[in-house]
Design a protein around this motif. Structure first.
Motif, PDB file in Angstrom:
ATOM      1  N   ASP A 177      25.920  36.528  20.627  1.00  0.00           N
ATOM      2  CA  ASP A 177      25.642  36.367  19.066  1.00  0.00           C
ATOM      3  C   ASP A 177      25.167  35.242  18.502  1.00  0.00           C
ATOM      4  OD1 ASP A 177      27.854  34.988  18.986  1.00  0.00           O
ATOM      5  OD2 ASP A 177      28.981  36.320  17.964  1.00  0.00           O
ATOM      6  N   ASN A 198      29.087  33.262  21.052  1.00  0.00           N
ATOM      7  CA  ASN A 198      29.919  34.054  21.996  1.00  0.00           C
ATOM      8  C   ASN A 198      29.104  34.825  22.974  1.00  0.00           C
ATOM      9  OD1 ASN A 198      32.607  33.540  20.404  1.00  0.00           O
ATOM     10  ND2 ASN A 198      31.389  34.516  18.873  1.00  0.00           N
ATOM     11  N   GLU A 237      28.528  37.837  25.380  1.00  0.00           N
ATOM     12  CA  GLU A 237      28.807  39.082  25.389  1.00  0.00           C
ATOM     13  C   GLU A 237      28.301  39.750  26.598  1.00  0.00           C
ATOM     14  OE1 GLU A 237      28.616  40.167  20.684  1.00  0.00           O
ATOM     15  OE2 GLU A 237      26.695  39.837  21.864  1.00  0.00           O
ATOM     16  N   THR A 243      34.993  39.626  24.386  1.00  0.00           N
ATOM     17  CA  THR A 243      34.204  38.373  24.036  1.00  0.00           C
ATOM     18  C   THR A 243      35.248  37.473  23.454  1.00  0.00           C
ATOM     19  OG1 THR A 243      32.239  37.906  23.126  1.00  0.00           O
ATOM     20  CG2 THR A 243      33.452  39.579  21.960  1.00  0.00           C
ATOM     21  N   LEU A 255      35.715  35.191  20.036  1.00  0.00           N
ATOM     22  CA  LEU A 255      35.378  35.303  18.545  1.00  0.00           C
ATOM     23  C   LEU A 255      35.295  33.823  17.855  1.00  0.00           C
ATOM     24  CD1 LEU A 255      37.819  38.197  17.744  1.00  0.00           C
ATOM     25  CD2 LEU A 255      35.360  38.314  18.234  1.00  0.00           C
ATOM     26  N   SER A 301      25.253  34.219  13.101  1.00  0.00           N
ATOM     27  CA  SER A 301      25.434  34.977  14.388  1.00  0.00           C
ATOM     28  C   SER A 301      24.973  36.393  14.268  1.00  0.00           C
ATOM     29  CB  SER A 301      26.974  34.812  14.565  1.00  0.00           C
ATOM     30  OG  SER A 301      28.040  35.782  13.553  1.00  0.00           O
ATOM     31  N   SER A 310      25.355  40.255  15.445  1.00  0.00           N
ATOM     32  CA  SER A 310      26.335  41.065  16.389  1.00  0.00           C
ATOM     33  C   SER A 310      25.533  42.132  17.021  1.00  0.00           C
ATOM     34  CB  SER A 310      27.206  41.750  15.220  1.00  0.00           C
ATOM     35  OG  SER A 310      27.849  42.954  15.823  1.00  0.00           O
ATOM     36  N   GLY A 357      27.686  44.520  18.763  1.00  0.00           N
ATOM     37  CA  GLY A 357      28.186  45.538  17.907  1.00  0.00           C
ATOM     38  C   GLY A 357      27.111  46.537  17.798  1.00  0.00           C
ATOM     39  N   TRP A 358      25.772  46.085  17.679  1.00  0.00           N
ATOM     40  CA  TRP A 358      24.593  47.159  17.747  1.00  0.00           C
ATOM     41  C   TRP A 358      24.579  47.899  18.887  1.00  0.00           C
ATOM     42  CZ3 TRP A 358      20.056  43.216  16.448  1.00  0.00           C
ATOM     43  CH2 TRP A 358      20.248  42.610  15.206  1.00  0.00           C
ATOM     44  N   THR A 402      20.727  50.341  13.796  1.00  0.00           N
ATOM     45  CA  THR A 402      21.882  49.216  13.745  1.00  0.00           C
ATOM     46  C   THR A 402      21.311  47.875  14.315  1.00  0.00           C
ATOM     47  OG1 THR A 402      22.265  49.750  16.362  1.00  0.00           O
ATOM     48  CG2 THR A 402      23.482  51.130  14.638  1.00  0.00           C
TER      49      THR A 402
END
Length: 102
Positions: free
Chosen positions: A33, A36, A38, A57, A59, A65, A67, A70-71, A95
């Motif tokens: 991101d 971090n 992922e 991951t 934080l 950043s 995501s 998340g996407w 997203t």
């Protein structure tokens, strides 16, 4: 989305300059991101269906950043708008958008 077209490194249109995701041909994805690391697994199916999982991951906070993890975990479809990879959730809401990193 064809599995072979998705494989490779992608960067978000905006946000942290270190953010990226790389899809490998064996179904792994790794990215950042911006601060971090992922990672997870991915598969595609007919008509652009995309299913991903994510591992844990850290934080750490950083400005701008993105995501990407998340996407990916909320995305259910992937397609191309020109060269841009577009991710859509189950309701068809975008997203995220990513460009190929050449």
């Amino acid at each position: 989305m064809d599995r072979h077209r998705l494989a490779g490194r992608w960067i978000p249109l905006t946000g942290h300059k270190a953010a990226y995701v790389k899809f490998t041909a064996d179904g792994e994805w790794r990215g950042s991101d911006g601060c971090n690391d992922e990672s997870g697994r991915w598969i595609t199916a007919a008509s652009g269906t995309l299913l991903t999982t994510a591992r844990g991951t850290t934080l750490m906070f950083c400005a701008d950043s993105v995501s990407i993890g998340g996407w990916l975990v909320t995305a259910r479809r992937a397609g191309l708008d020109g060269r841009t990879l577009v991710l859509l959730d189950a309701q068809g809401t975008e997203t995220g958008r990513l460009l190929p990193a050449n």
